[in-house]
Design a protein around this motif. Structure first.
Motif, PDB file in Angstrom:
ATOM      1  N   GLU A   1      -2.867  42.156  12.557  1.00  0.00           N
ATOM      2  CA  GLU A   1      -2.508  43.107  13.609  1.00  0.00           C
ATOM      3  C   GLU A   1      -1.066  43.587  13.456  1.00  0.00           C
ATOM      4  OE1 GLU A   1      -3.641  42.142  17.588  1.00  0.00           O
ATOM      5  OE2 GLU A   1      -5.608  41.418  16.922  1.00  0.00           O
ATOM      6  N   ARG A   2      -0.207  42.765  12.852  1.00  0.00           N
ATOM      7  CA  ARG A   2       1.179  43.165  12.589  1.00  0.00           C
ATOM      8  C   ARG A   2       1.292  43.987  11.305  1.00  0.00           C
ATOM      9  NH1 ARG A   2       2.165  37.741  13.816  1.00  0.00           N
ATOM     10  NH2 ARG A   2       2.596  37.298  11.632  1.00  0.00           N
ATOM     11  N   GLY A   3       0.170  44.176  10.605  1.00  0.00           N
ATOM     12  CA  GLY A   3       0.183  44.987   9.389  1.00  0.00           C
ATOM     13  C   GLY A   3       0.587  44.225   8.139  1.00  0.00           C
ATOM     14  N   MET A   4       0.523  42.917   8.178  1.00  0.00           N
ATOM     15  CA  MET A   4       0.900  42.104   7.022  1.00  0.00           C
ATOM     16  C   MET A   4      -0.171  42.200   5.945  1.00  0.00           C
ATOM     17  SD  MET A   4       1.725  38.072   7.139  1.00  0.00           S
ATOM     18  CE  MET A   4       1.708  37.063   5.689  1.00  0.00           C
ATOM     19  N   HIS A   5       0.264  42.470   4.720  1.00  0.00           N
ATOM     20  CA  HIS A   5      -0.658  42.500   3.579  1.00  0.00           C
ATOM     21  C   HIS A   5      -0.202  41.550   2.483  1.00  0.00           C
ATOM     22  CE1 HIS A   5      -3.460  45.772   4.621  1.00  0.00           C
ATOM     23  NE2 HIS A   5      -2.437  46.286   5.266  1.00  0.00           N
ATOM     24  N   LEU A   6       1.112  41.364   2.323  1.00  0.00           N
ATOM     25  CA  LEU A   6       1.621  40.461   1.300  1.00  0.00           C
ATOM     26  C   LEU A   6       1.548  39.031   1.818  1.00  0.00           C
ATOM     27  CD1 LEU A   6       4.752  42.359  -0.033  1.00  0.00           C
ATOM     28  CD2 LEU A   6       2.555  42.057  -1.171  1.00  0.00           C
ATOM     29  N   VAL A   7       0.808  38.184   1.105  1.00  0.00           N
ATOM     30  CA  VAL A   7       0.582  36.809   1.541  1.00  0.00           C
ATOM     31  C   VAL A   7       1.009  35.856   0.420  1.00  0.00           C
ATOM     32  CG1 VAL A   7      -1.174  35.160   2.311  1.00  0.00           C
ATOM     33  CG2 VAL A   7      -1.325  37.558   2.992  1.00  0.00           C
TER      34      VAL A   7
END
Length: 136
Positions: free
Chosen positions: A112-118
């Motif tokens: 929901e915060r737009g995080m894609h890099l994990v």
């Protein structure tokens, strides 16, 4: 400092003071609540801060120096679809095994915060997780 004021005002680093002022006015207009109902007051504050910094030669020079010394964002080792992750519904979390034996984990709140890099929990590898949020 995480903000790249040039990006925020959509100008090149070589932009003249006149170009920066014009970009500032365009950005303010685009973020104005009467023109954009989704605009937030923090957007306008960020635009004003960007203009304050880039319109002052000393502040602009400091901003440029600070940006040069920032570490680059991690480059993902691969792109993985969320469909390839294992869902752990009781924790609103998805995991995927890393080749080092660790794993990648992303939560619903992260998405929901737009995080894609994990990042991996064990090594320095980072992956880009592909997903789309669906409105219910």
């Amino acid at each position: 400092m995480n903000d790249d004021y040039y990006k925020l005002l959509a100008v090149q680093r070589s932009a003249s003071p006149k170009d920066i002022k014009a970009a500032y006015h365009r950005a303010l207009l685009a973020a104005h609540p009467d023109k954009n109902p989704d605009a937030k007051s923090k957007d306008i504050h960020a635009i004003q801060q960007a203009y304050r910094v880039l319109s002052d030669p000393a502040r602009r020079a400091q901003h440029d120096t600070d940006r040069q010394h920032m570490p680059a964002a991690p480059r993902p080792a691969q792109v993985i679809s969320l469909a390839e992750f294992d869902e752990v519904p009781e924790h609103d979390r998805w995991t995927h095994a890393c080749r080092c034996g660790g794993n990648y984990a992303i939560t619903g709140a992260d998405m929901e915060r737009g995080m894609h890099l994990v990042p991996c929990t064990s090594c320095s590898e980072v992956v880009w997780v592909g997903y789309e949020l669906v409105e219910e």
